[in-house]
Design an enzyme around this catalytic site. Structure first.
Site, PDB file in Angstrom:
ATOM      1  N   LYS A 269       0.830  -1.197   0.000  1.00  0.00           N
ATOM      2  CA  LYS A 269       0.000   0.000   0.000  1.00  0.00           C
ATOM      3  C   LYS A 269       0.872   1.259   0.000  1.00  0.00           C
ATOM      4  O   LYS A 269       2.024   1.223   0.447  1.00  0.00           O
ATOM      5  CB  LYS A 269      -0.885   0.034   1.261  1.00  0.00           C
ATOM      6  N   ARG A 343     -10.641 -11.226   1.532  1.00  0.00           N
ATOM      7  CA  ARG A 343     -11.474 -12.286   0.963  1.00  0.00           C
ATOM      8  C   ARG A 343     -10.775 -13.644   1.027  1.00  0.00           C
ATOM      9  O   ARG A 343     -11.431 -14.679   1.055  1.00  0.00           O
ATOM     10  CB  ARG A 343     -11.865 -11.914  -0.473  1.00  0.00           C
TER      11      ARG A 343
END
Length: 490
Positions: A269, A343
């Site tokens: 990130k 996920r």
């Protein structure tokens, strides 16, 4: 903060009563206006009666202090106006040299709401205003002064007492969620979350099982382990049980994403704002908060909680873009982006959930920035399939959001979106093609839930506040508890 219900006029250091615009008084304000001091204050323009306006009077009606609080137009009080009035009232309470105050606002006059909702509003706002974030400071701020005990002026019947008990339990659950989520990731590790779960077991009788790496490996939770492998901090898979229902009653399962820090992994990130990635375990913290409240309420329902906890870090062991990983279900996943890790851990948790033969499964996750783009910070995203059972679940969760004020919004989950997560080298890709990012993430999870009724809550925009009030919000604990309470009353 303590709370009591008392019908007769409590001898408090302050009593708060409502006033309306156009110089109108509530019944409670009229009861204190024997000498006309409240009416005179209204006529003089010292208080407008607009929502949130306040005026402190002394020596009125035999009371040490009387706080006039504006509620807006006379009649049914708007929900937003009542909330504004309560927050303004609490702001004044915090400045008083009185330990106890009585809230004599019209608790049964909020449009479309009952007394129980108003009691919950006061309790939630009071606990939120008293919540402290300075626990790790070497020099802690002085304990706040002002009112520490609130008496709610209402008939102390069974319904009011139950409403107060449920409101306090909900506030305790929200507070636990906030406390855990606000901790830095060097403290709130997967092991710390596991110990928090064990404390719930010791203090509240919640059943707790903590699976460590070897047990996770034995379950073939390879997607969870693929995320965990990049970190030196070991993962945990936490199972909680509150069996308040009938012995053979199918449970509701709550599955929370517990990424205690998310660097993005190899798909690193940007540095700006990365400190907020300690909040990536808010789904797991919400599950623990719900169990804290459910146990305190004695919720007559069977409830299972699952928290998939690990860090997502870059290292020589970390999963890489292009890798293919087999999930616990047997479906293979191409890792197109290691920052789509939520996920990955949830798909194994959702597969594990099937062993409980659940009545419904709800997963909770700070899953996608795309959900923030779609809904901002006001509503959580709600995703589920469309058939009779899932339409009912969606309706119940939306209704719970409205009743608790912890709002959600139903998003689409059409089969066409599944095309965006196809992979040439595996059954699924963990990242969709451009567009509809929150939907394709939910579509990914949906592939692991086809043996039961399921819903997904994306709380990326609602789980924490930014700016000057930076910190965890405690959502969606109120929504989930309202849903479970309604289900238990069926």
């Amino acid at each position: 903060m303590e709370f009591r219900i008392k019908e007769e006029e409590a001898r408090s250091g302050c009593i708060a009563v409502g006033v309306y615009e156009r110089r109108r008084l509530t019944e409670q304000a009229r009861a204190l206006d024997g000498e006309g001091a409240v009416t005179q204050a209204m006529r003089s323009g010292d208080i407008s009666g607009k929502p949130g306006s306040t005026l402190l009077l002394r020596g009125v009606g035999g009371m040490e202090r009387v706080l006039l609080v504006g509620l807006g137009e006379q009649g049914a009080v708007a929900e937003s106006a009542f909330g504004t009035a309560v927050r303004a009232m609490l702001g004044v309470f915090a400045t008083l040299g009185a330990a106890q105050a009585t809230v004599a606002l019209p608790l049964d006059a909020v449009a479309g709401r009952g007394q129980a909702w108003a009691i919950g509003c006061v309790v939630a706002a009071a606990r939120d205003s008293a919540f402290r974030r300075d626990g790790l400071k070497s020099r802690k701020e002085a304990a706040p002064g002002g009112v520490r005990r609130i008496v709610l002026a209402a008939k102390p019947d069974a319904a009011a007492k139950a409403a107060l008990a449920e409101a306090v339990a909900t506030a305790n659950g929200v507070e636990l969620c906030k406390e855990l989520a606000n901790l830095p990731s060097n403290i709130c590790t997967p092991a710390y979350l596991a110990e928090a779960a064990r404390r719930l077991g010791r203090d509240w009788g919640v059943g707790v099982q903590v699976l460590e790496r070897k047990q996770i490996e034995q379950l073939d939770m390879r997607c969870l382990l693929a995320v965990a492998d990049g970190s030196d901090v070991p993962p945990r898979f936490i199972v909680l049980k509150h069996m308040g229902g009938k012995a053979r009653e199918a449970p509701v399962v709550l599955a929370g994403k517990g990424i205690t820090f998310d660097s993005g992994g190899i798909s690193l990130k940007p540095g700006a704002g990365m400190d907020e990635m300690k909040y990536d375990m808010c789904g797991g913290a919400a599950v623990l908060g719900v169990f804290r409240a459910a146990a305190e309420m004695g919720l007559p329902l069977n409830l299972i909680g699952l928290v998939a906890a690990c860090e997502n870090m870059p290292s020589g062991r970390a999963v890489k873009p292009g890798d293919v990983v087999a999930s616990m279900s047997g479906l293979t996943v191409e890792v197109q982006n290691t920052d789509a890790e939520g996920r990955m851990v949830l798909c194994d948790a959702l597969t594990y959930a099937a062993r409980f033969k659940p009545a419904a499964v709800i997963d909770i996750a700070t899953l996608t920035g795309a959900c923030v783009s779609a809904l901002g910070h006001h509503r959580s995203g709600l995703f589920t399939r469309s058939d009779a059972a899932h339409d009912m679940l969606a309706a119940e969760l939306l209704a719970a959001g409205r009743s608790s004020g912890d709002l959600a919004w139903l998003m689409p989950l059409d089969e066409a979106y599944q095309e965006q997560i196809k992979s040439a080298s595996a059954d699924l890709a963990n990242l969709g093609t451009p567009g509809a990012g929150s939907i394709t993430a939910a579509c990914f999870l949906e592939n692991f839930t086809r043996s039961y009724t399921w819903a997904h809550l994306d709380i990326a925009g609602s789980a924490w506040e930014q700016g000057g009030a930076k910190g965890a919000s405690g959502r969606p604990v109120p929504l989930l508890l309202a849903y479970l309470q309604a289900r238990a009353r069926r």
